[in-house]
Design a protein around this motif. Structure first.
Motif, PDB file in Angstrom:
ATOM      1  N   PRO A 184     -32.492 -21.713  94.444  1.00  0.00           N
ATOM      2  CA  PRO A 184     -32.510 -23.002  95.142  1.00  0.00           C
ATOM      3  C   PRO A 184     -33.624 -23.111  96.187  1.00  0.00           C
ATOM      4  CG  PRO A 184     -30.275 -22.154  95.022  1.00  0.00           C
ATOM      5  CD  PRO A 184     -31.169 -21.066  94.516  1.00  0.00           C
ATOM      6  N   VAL A 185     -33.884 -22.041  96.910  1.00  0.00           N
ATOM      7  CA  VAL A 185     -34.935 -22.090  97.938  1.00  0.00           C
ATOM      8  C   VAL A 185     -36.306 -22.253  97.283  1.00  0.00           C
ATOM      9  CG1 VAL A 185     -35.265 -19.581  98.164  1.00  0.00           C
ATOM     10  CG2 VAL A 185     -35.726 -21.065 100.098  1.00  0.00           C
ATOM     11  N   PHE A 186     -36.518 -21.632  96.128  1.00  0.00           N
ATOM     12  CA  PHE A 186     -37.767 -21.795  95.392  1.00  0.00           C
ATOM     13  C   PHE A 186     -37.879 -23.235  94.894  1.00  0.00           C
ATOM     14  CE2 PHE A 186     -40.422 -21.798  91.630  1.00  0.00           C
ATOM     15  CZ  PHE A 186     -41.496 -21.002  91.992  1.00  0.00           C
ATOM     16  N   ALA A 187     -36.787 -23.778  94.354  1.00  0.00           N
ATOM     17  CA  ALA A 187     -36.795 -25.141  93.821  1.00  0.00           C
ATOM     18  C   ALA A 187     -37.098 -26.164  94.916  1.00  0.00           C
ATOM     19  CB  ALA A 187     -35.458 -25.445  93.154  1.00  0.00           C
ATOM     20  N   VAL A 188     -36.504 -25.986  96.089  1.00  0.00           N
ATOM     21  CA  VAL A 188     -36.765 -26.906  97.203  1.00  0.00           C
ATOM     22  C   VAL A 188     -38.233 -26.816  97.622  1.00  0.00           C
ATOM     23  CG1 VAL A 188     -36.286 -27.347  99.648  1.00  0.00           C
ATOM     24  CG2 VAL A 188     -34.406 -26.988  98.045  1.00  0.00           C
ATOM     25  N   GLY A 189     -38.740 -25.600  97.767  1.00  0.00           N
ATOM     26  CA  GLY A 189     -40.141 -25.422  98.146  1.00  0.00           C
ATOM     27  C   GLY A 189     -41.093 -26.025  97.136  1.00  0.00           C
ATOM     28  N   SER A 226     -40.735 -24.194 103.841  1.00  0.00           N
ATOM     29  CA  SER A 226     -39.965 -23.926 102.624  1.00  0.00           C
ATOM     30  C   SER A 226     -40.689 -22.938 101.708  1.00  0.00           C
ATOM     31  CB  SER A 226     -39.647 -25.222 101.883  1.00  0.00           C
ATOM     32  OG  SER A 226     -40.823 -25.861 101.454  1.00  0.00           O
ATOM     33  N   THR A 227     -42.009 -22.988 101.687  1.00  0.00           N
ATOM     34  CA  THR A 227     -42.765 -22.026 100.875  1.00  0.00           C
ATOM     35  C   THR A 227     -42.667 -20.632 101.475  1.00  0.00           C
ATOM     36  OG1 THR A 227     -44.276 -23.754 100.138  1.00  0.00           O
ATOM     37  CG2 THR A 227     -45.027 -21.485  99.889  1.00  0.00           C
ATOM     38  N   ALA A 228     -42.759 -20.532 102.788  1.00  0.00           N
ATOM     39  CA  ALA A 228     -42.600 -19.231 103.442  1.00  0.00           C
ATOM     40  C   ALA A 228     -41.198 -18.676 103.194  1.00  0.00           C
ATOM     41  CB  ALA A 228     -42.874 -19.357 104.936  1.00  0.00           C
ATOM     42  N   ALA A 229     -40.185 -19.537 103.246  1.00  0.00           N
ATOM     43  CA  ALA A 229     -38.811 -19.104 102.962  1.00  0.00           C
ATOM     44  C   ALA A 229     -38.677 -18.657 101.505  1.00  0.00           C
ATOM     45  CB  ALA A 229     -37.825 -20.228 103.268  1.00  0.00           C
ATOM     46  N   THR A 239     -50.113 -19.385  97.562  1.00  0.00           N
ATOM     47  CA  THR A 239     -49.720 -20.687  98.094  1.00  0.00           C
ATOM     48  C   THR A 239     -49.670 -20.668  99.617  1.00  0.00           C
ATOM     49  OG1 THR A 239     -48.417 -21.059  96.096  1.00  0.00           O
ATOM     50  CG2 THR A 239     -47.981 -22.511  97.959  1.00  0.00           C
ATOM     51  N   VAL A 240     -49.102 -19.626 100.186  1.00  0.00           N
ATOM     52  CA  VAL A 240     -49.022 -19.525 101.653  1.00  0.00           C
ATOM     53  C   VAL A 240     -50.429 -19.413 102.258  1.00  0.00           C
ATOM     54  CG1 VAL A 240     -48.235 -18.059 103.563  1.00  0.00           C
ATOM     55  CG2 VAL A 240     -46.680 -18.623 101.697  1.00  0.00           C
ATOM     56  N   VAL A 241     -51.300 -18.663 101.624  1.00  0.00           N
ATOM     57  CA  VAL A 241     -52.678 -18.544 102.119  1.00  0.00           C
ATOM     58  C   VAL A 241     -53.364 -19.907 102.097  1.00  0.00           C
ATOM     59  CG1 VAL A 241     -54.956 -17.584 101.586  1.00  0.00           C
ATOM     60  CG2 VAL A 241     -52.950 -16.104 101.576  1.00  0.00           C
TER      61      VAL A 241
END
Length: 93
Positions: free
Chosen positions: A3-8, A43-46, A59-61
């Motif tokens: 779910p956290v990946f899907a939200v991000g 959300s991406t960091a999470a 993506t974070v970079v």
């Protein structure tokens, strides 16, 4: 897909759409685009923290470099697409 990946990923895609509309001068979002960027970054960091998907490092970079990339320059959309590649590399078949 967690779910956290899907939200991000969903927020990232939404922000890409907002960014594309702004790049093509179809709409102006002002502070809302910046608030959405913050939500995307968080959300991406999470997602990276909880899923440990190595593609999300890209993506974070890219998201970290966005504050230095001026809108309507070639680097701004390039960072957006490269960040999307990070998410796509993290998708499980």
């Amino acid at each position: 897909m967690s779910p956290v990946f899907a939200v991000g990923f969903g927020l990232y895609l939404l922000n890409l759409g907002v960014g594309l509309a702004a790049q093509l001068r179809l709409a102006r979002f002002g502070v809302w685009h910046h608030l959405l960027y913050f939500a995307v970054f968080a959300s991406t960091a999470a997602a990276l923290f909880f899923t440990r998907e190595t593609g999300l490092i890209l993506t974070v970079v890219c998201l970290s470099a966005f504050p230095r990339a001026r809108p309507r320059t070639w680097i701004h959309p390039t960072l957006g697409v490269l960040g999307l590649v990070g998410y796509l590399l993290s998708l499980k078949p």
